[in-house]
Structures are given as structure tokens and as C-alpha cells.
Design an enzyme around this catalytic site. Structure first.
Site, PDB file in Angstrom:
ATOM      1  N   ASP A  10       9.406   3.354  -6.797  1.00  0.00           N
ATOM      2  CA  ASP A  10       8.468   2.203  -7.468  1.00  0.00           C
ATOM      3  C   ASP A  10       7.756   2.535  -8.568  1.00  0.00           C
ATOM      4  O   ASP A  10       7.957   3.766  -8.949  1.00  0.00           O
ATOM      5  CB  ASP A  10       7.664   1.799  -6.164  1.00  0.00           C
ATOM      6  N   ASP A  12       4.576   0.589 -10.454  1.00  0.00           N
ATOM      7  CA  ASP A  12       3.105   0.420 -10.570  1.00  0.00           C
ATOM      8  C   ASP A  12       2.500   1.160  -9.125  1.00  0.00           C
ATOM      9  O   ASP A  12       2.954   0.604  -8.027  1.00  0.00           O
ATOM     10  CB  ASP A  12       2.615  -1.107 -10.423  1.00  0.00           C
TER      11      ASP A  12
END
Length: 213
Positions: A10, A12
Site C-alpha cells: 500500500d 499512504d
């Protein structure tokens, strides 16, 4: 994870500690349009894509004179400015990825954030060369927690979903990966992330001598 062929990150909260920037950018842009941004509403939009967040606030406080697409890009531009100017890289993550590359894993990125932000983050991390695939939910019908972005990442990496390991910090991201049939490592960021019960493993930091899988 003996059959692991690829590791998908991922963005953020995993590569950059950027959640606060999104909150600031959304508050600045939406309030300038007359939206009454509430803490309760911000919690509801936390796992949405940028366009979904923009539509959420427009449906509650419709504004005139500017399209949802333009407003969305105003938010994105503000976040980019924060990322470029602030010290926001997650400690140790680049070295961690380099170790994975040294072990011949394929490396992917799958994020709900817009495509425009991906090269900004990877340039900041000086890691453009480390990723084999970098995907945004912009290209999917639905963002996380829908698993489609993880299926797309696996396909582009040339790996079966059950041979992919995902590193996530959000429940919606973990749910997306699990629904894609992938193993999940929850990155807790020193204990800041607590809702990781559905993950298969947890790590508090990327600053470690050995890769834990």
C-alpha cells in the site's frame, strides 16, 4: 510463505506517513467551497478514493461553479505539495524493499490514491526503479476494500494471488487483499495501527535486520 513470489505495498501510511496531509487538504479545499467538514464525516470518508470523498461532500453540501473532477484535483495538488515539502517518508521502508529485491521478489504498489501521486511518492523515496508495477484505484471500477486492484496487481506481476504478500496499514486495505486470496502483513507503524485482526502477520517497523518471511 514459502511460495511467495511477489510483495505488494500500500502507499499512504506504508511508504509515506500522509494521512494528516489528506485531512488538511480535504478540509482546506472543501471548506473553501462552503462545506461544513465534520469529524464524523471525515471518519466515514477515510477509506474512500479521492473522487468518492469529493462526491460524498458534494451530495451533502452542493457547490456551484466548479466540477467534482476539478475539486478532486485541487485536493490532490494540495497533498502533492505537502508530500514534496515535508519529511514524511516511513523510516526504513526503502532499505526493506531493497532487501526484497535482493531476494528476487517482484515488487508492486496498489493504492486508492490517484495516479498523479504515485510518481511523486516514489521519486521522494528514490524508489521508482524498485517497483515492477505501481497501480492506482483510478483504473478500477471500485477502490479498496474491493479486491480488484490486488487482482490487477497480481496479474501484472505475473503471480497467482496466493503467491502474493500484501503490506497494508488500513482495515479496508487488508480486507481487499484477503478477499483477493492474498496473505497480509499489517504494518502497525510502532503501534499507531490497531485494527489488524484479519492480518496474517504484523510488523511494527521496517527497520529490521532480517525480513520476517
Amino acid at each position: 510463505m514459502e511460495n511467495c513470489k511477489a510483495v505488494i505495498f500500500d502507499m499512504d501510511g506504508v511508504l509515506v506517513d500522509s494521512e494528516g496531509y489528506w485531512n488538511k487538504a480535504e478540509y482546506e479545499v472543501f471548506t473553501s467551497l462552503g462545506v461544513e467538514v465534520t469529524e464524523e464525516g471525515a471518519k466515514l470518508t477515510k477509506s474512500m478514493t479521492t473522487y468518492e470523498v469529493t462526491r460524498f461532500w458534494y451530495e451533502r453540501f452542493p457547490w456551484g461553479g466548479v466540477s467534482l473532477e476539478v475539486v478532486e484535483q485541487l485536493v490532490v495538488s494540495r497533498v502533492i505539495a505537502f508530500i514534496e515539502s515535508e519529511d514524511c517518508l516511513v523510516k526504513g521502508v526503502k532499505s526493506f524493499i531493497e532487501k526484497l529485491k535482493g531476494k528476487k521478489y517482484k515488487i508492486g504498489l496498489a493504492t486508492n490514491s490517484p495516479q498523479r501521486i504515485i510518481p511523486v511518492v516514489l521519486k521522494k523515496l528514490d524508489a521508482l526503479h524498485l517497483f515492477d508495477v505501481a497501480l492506482s484505484a483510478d483504473a478500477e471500477i471500485k477502490g479498496k476494500p474491493d479486491p480488484s486492484i490486488y487482482f490487477s496487481a497480481a496479474k501484472k506481476l505475473g503471480a497467482n494471488p496466493d503467491a502474493c504478500l500484501v503490506i497494508e496499514d488500513s482495515y479496508s486495505g487488508m480486507l481487499a487483499a484477503k478477499n483477493a486470496g492474498m496473505q497480509v502483513i499489517a504494518f502497525t507503524n510502532g503501534g499507531k495501527v490497531r485494527n489488524f485482526e484479519i492480518s496474517d502477520h504484523q510488523i511494527d517497523s521496517f527497520e529490521m535486520d532480517a525480513i520476517p518471511f
